[in-house]
Design an enzyme around this catalytic site. Structure first.
Site, mmCIF file in Angstrom:
data_model
loop_
_atom_site.group_PDB
_atom_site.id
_atom_site.type_symbol
_atom_site.label_atom_id
_atom_site.label_comp_id
_atom_site.label_asym_id
_atom_site.label_seq_id
_atom_site.Cartn_x
_atom_site.Cartn_y
_atom_site.Cartn_z
ATOM 1 N N CYS A 269 -6.254 -4.609 -8.002
ATOM 2 C CA CYS A 269 -6.040 -4.228 -6.605
ATOM 3 C C CYS A 269 -5.659 -5.444 -5.755
ATOM 4 O O CYS A 269 -5.153 -5.284 -4.638
ATOM 5 C CB CYS A 269 -7.263 -3.529 -6.035
ATOM 6 S SG CYS A 269 -8.750 -4.532 -6.063
ATOM 7 N N HIS A 270 -5.892 -6.652 -6.302
ATOM 8 C CA HIS A 270 -5.506 -7.850 -5.532
ATOM 9 C C HIS A 270 -3.987 -7.980 -5.416
ATOM 10 O O HIS A 270 -3.497 -8.756 -4.617
ATOM 11 C CB HIS A 270 -6.109 -9.121 -6.163
ATOM 12 C CG HIS A 270 -5.702 -9.327 -7.601
ATOM 13 N ND1 HIS A 270 -6.357 -8.706 -8.644
ATOM 14 C CD2 HIS A 270 -4.713 -10.064 -8.168
ATOM 15 C CE1 HIS A 270 -5.793 -9.071 -9.794
ATOM 16 N NE2 HIS A 270 -4.787 -9.886 -9.532
ATOM 17 N N GLU B 216 -1.784 -16.387 -10.298
ATOM 18 C CA GLU B 216 -0.779 -15.627 -11.044
ATOM 19 C C GLU B 216 0.635 -16.163 -10.787
ATOM 20 O O GLU B 216 1.493 -16.103 -11.666
ATOM 21 C CB GLU B 216 -0.874 -14.133 -10.684
ATOM 22 C CG GLU B 216 -2.198 -13.522 -11.140
ATOM 23 C CD GLU B 216 -2.243 -12.009 -11.017
ATOM 24 O OE1 GLU B 216 -1.221 -11.388 -10.665
ATOM 25 O OE2 GLU B 216 -3.318 -11.435 -11.283
ATOM 26 N N ASN C 253 -12.509 -0.176 -5.213
ATOM 27 C CA ASN C 253 -12.202 -0.313 -6.642
ATOM 28 C C ASN C 253 -13.444 -0.777 -7.407
ATOM 29 O O ASN C 253 -13.952 -1.870 -7.148
ATOM 30 C CB ASN C 253 -11.055 -1.329 -6.793
ATOM 31 C CG ASN C 253 -10.704 -1.614 -8.249
ATOM 32 O OD1 ASN C 253 -11.210 -0.954 -9.147
ATOM 33 N ND2 ASN C 253 -9.826 -2.604 -8.443
ATOM 34 N N TYR D 3 0.849 -1.194 0.000
ATOM 35 C CA TYR D 3 0.000 0.000 0.000
ATOM 36 C C TYR D 3 0.886 1.246 0.000
ATOM 37 O O TYR D 3 0.584 2.237 -0.665
ATOM 38 C CB TYR D 3 -0.934 -0.008 1.219
ATOM 39 C CG TYR D 3 -1.981 -1.099 1.145
ATOM 40 C CD1 TYR D 3 -3.134 -0.921 0.375
ATOM 41 C CD2 TYR D 3 -1.835 -2.298 1.830
ATOM 42 C CE1 TYR D 3 -4.102 -1.916 0.292
ATOM 43 C CE2 TYR D 3 -2.794 -3.304 1.750
ATOM 44 C CZ TYR D 3 -3.925 -3.115 0.986
ATOM 45 O OH TYR D 3 -4.871 -4.091 0.901
#
Lengths: 202, 166
Positions: A172-173, A199, A164, A141
C-alpha cells in the site's frame, strides 16, 4: 502466607528466566503439534521501526508498525481471530528472511502464504490489486479504485490502504495521491518515504 | 479476552509455585506444561469475567496430583537416587522437599485448600467456587491443613506462627 510455607517461595523454588523460556518453548512446540497455536507472533526491528508479525496456520495475517501499538493489535487479533496466541518467533522465520532481503534491496516481491481474513469486501478487492503495482513504481488512489472495479471509490481506497492488515507485504506504500504528494501511511509518512526511496534506489 | 501469551507471562510463576509445592523440579515442569496446554485448549470457551488465576491454579493443582498418581503407579517409585541428608539442617528454614512431602500427605481437601490459599494466594470464595465447596469449608480445610502441617514433626517447630490471613 505463613513462614511455614516460605520454602515454596525460596529462590531455589522460584521459576527462573531460563526455565520460563524453556517451558514457553515447550508449550509452543506442543501447542503447534496439537493444532492449538492459532496465531504465532514475533517482533522485529526494521528500517521503518519495530514491526509485529503475526501468522495463522494459513499464512501471514498481520504486519503492524509501532505506531499501531503492538499490544492493541494483539488484543484485536484475540477478538477477531482467536485468543490462542503465543509468541513463537521460529514460525515467522521465512517472513523475516524475506523482509530482511527486501530491506536490503535484494527482494522485489514477497512469496509468502497470506491470510487476508482481516480485510473483507471492497477493502479486500483493493488489497488484491496492490501487488500489481510493480516494485519501484507508484499508482494513484484513483488508479486503484478503477482497477478494483469502482472508479468513484477513491476515498474507500484510501481507507482500505489505511487499514491494510499486511503493510510492506501488500504494498500500500506504492499508492500515492494524484497530485504526486505521497499521502498518508499507517507507518507514518517518514516510513512511506523510506520505502519509496529504497525501491527507487535498488 | 487477552492473548494467551499474556496469560502465560502473568500466571506462569504462580502456576510454577503450585506445581513445585508438591513436585520436584522435573515433575513440576511436566505439570506446568500440561497445565498450560489444557488451559490453551479450553481458553476460547472461558466465560468472560472469569478469574483466570483461580481457573489456572486449580488446573495446575489437579495436574500436579495427576503427576503424583502417575509416579505412584510406576513399579520403581523414583528413578532419581535419594538426596544425601544434609550434615546440619539449616536452623532457620524448612527444606522444600520436606514441605512437599508433608503437603503430599495431607487429606485431599485440606491439601487443595492449603495449596490454593497459601501458594496460589486465591481468596477463599474463589477456592470455594473452583472446588465446588462452600467458602466456610474452604476456610476450614485450609486452616485444618495448616494446623496439620504445624504438627508435622519433620517440619521445624513454629511456636510463634502467625495465623493464616483471613
Amino acid at each position: 502466607m505463613t513462614d511455614l510455607l516460605e520454602p515454596t517461595r525460596s529462590p531455589d523454588a522460584r521459576l527462573t528466566a531460563a526455565q520460563a523460556r524453556r517451558l514457553h518453548d515447550r508449550l509452543v512446540r506442543v501447542a503447534a503439534a496439537e493444532g492449538l497455536l492459532e496465531i504465532a507472533y514475533r517482533r522485529i526491528d526494521s528500517p521503518v521501526g519495530s514491526l509485529l508479525l503475526a501468522a495463522t496456520p494459513i499464512g501471514l495475517v498481520r504486519v503492524a508498525f509501532a505506531a499501531e501499538d503492538h499490544d492493541a493489535v494483539l488484543h484485536h487479533l484475540a477478538q477477531a481471530v482467536s485468543p490462542r496466541i503465543l509468541e513463537a518467533p521460529a514460525a515467522l522465520d521465512e517472513v523475516v528472511a524475506q523482509l530482511d532481503d527486501y530491506f536490503a534491496g535484494r527482494r522485489r516481491s514477497f512469496e509468502l502464504a497470506v491470510d487476508l481474513r482481516l480485510a473483507r469486501g471492497f477493502r479486500r478487492a483493493v488489497l488484491e490489486q496492490l501487488p500489481s503495482i510493480g516494485y519501484g513504481h507508484t499508482a494513484s488512489y484513483a488508479d486503484i479504485a478503477a482497477a478494483a472495479g469502482n472508479p468513484r471509490a477513491v476515498r474507500a481506497v484510501g481507507t482500505a490502504c489505511a487499514r491494510n492488515p499486511l503493510p510492506l507485504v501488500v504494498p500500500c506504500h506504492r499508492v500515492v495521491r494524484s497530485d504526486g504528494t505521497i499521502g498518508q501511511y499507517l507507518g507514518g509518512t517518514d516510513a512511506k518515504q523510506t520505502l519509496l526511496a529504497l525501491e527507487r534506489a535498488a | 479476552m487477552r492473548p494467551f501469551e499474556d496469560v502465560v507471562t502473568d500466571e506462569g510463576p504462580v502456576v510454577w509455585r503450585v506445581c513445585r509445592s508438591l513436585l520436584g523440579p522435573a515433575d513440576a515442569e511436566d505439570a506446568w506444561s500440561e497445565t498450560f496446554l489444557a488451559a490453551l485448549r479450553a481458553y476460547p470457551g472461558l466465560p468472560p469475567g472469569s478469574n483466570v488465576r483461580g481457573w489456572l491454579t486449580t488446573i495446575a493443582y489437579r495436574k500436579a496430583i495427576d503427576v503424583l498418581r502417575a509416579d505412584a503407579r510406576r513399579p520403581v517409585p523414583h528413578a532419581v537416587p535419594p538426596e544425601p541428608p544434609p550434615a546440619l539442617p539449616p536452623a532457620s528454614a524448612t527444606d522444600h522437599g520436606e514441605l512437599a512431602d508433608a503437603l503430599r500427605r495431607l487429606p485431599p481437601k485440606q491439601q487443595a485448600c492449603v495449596v490454593l490459599r497459601h501458594l496460589a494466594d486465591l481468596p477463599y470464595d474463589t477456592i470455594a467456587g473452583q472446588l465446588g465447596i462452600s467458602t466456610a469449608a474452604a476456610r476450614r480445610n485450609a486452616a485444618d491443613g495448616l494446623a496439620a502441617l504445624r504438627r508435622n514433626p519433620t517440619l521445624r517447630p513454629h511456636p510463634d506462627l502467625e495465623p493464616a490471613r483471613p
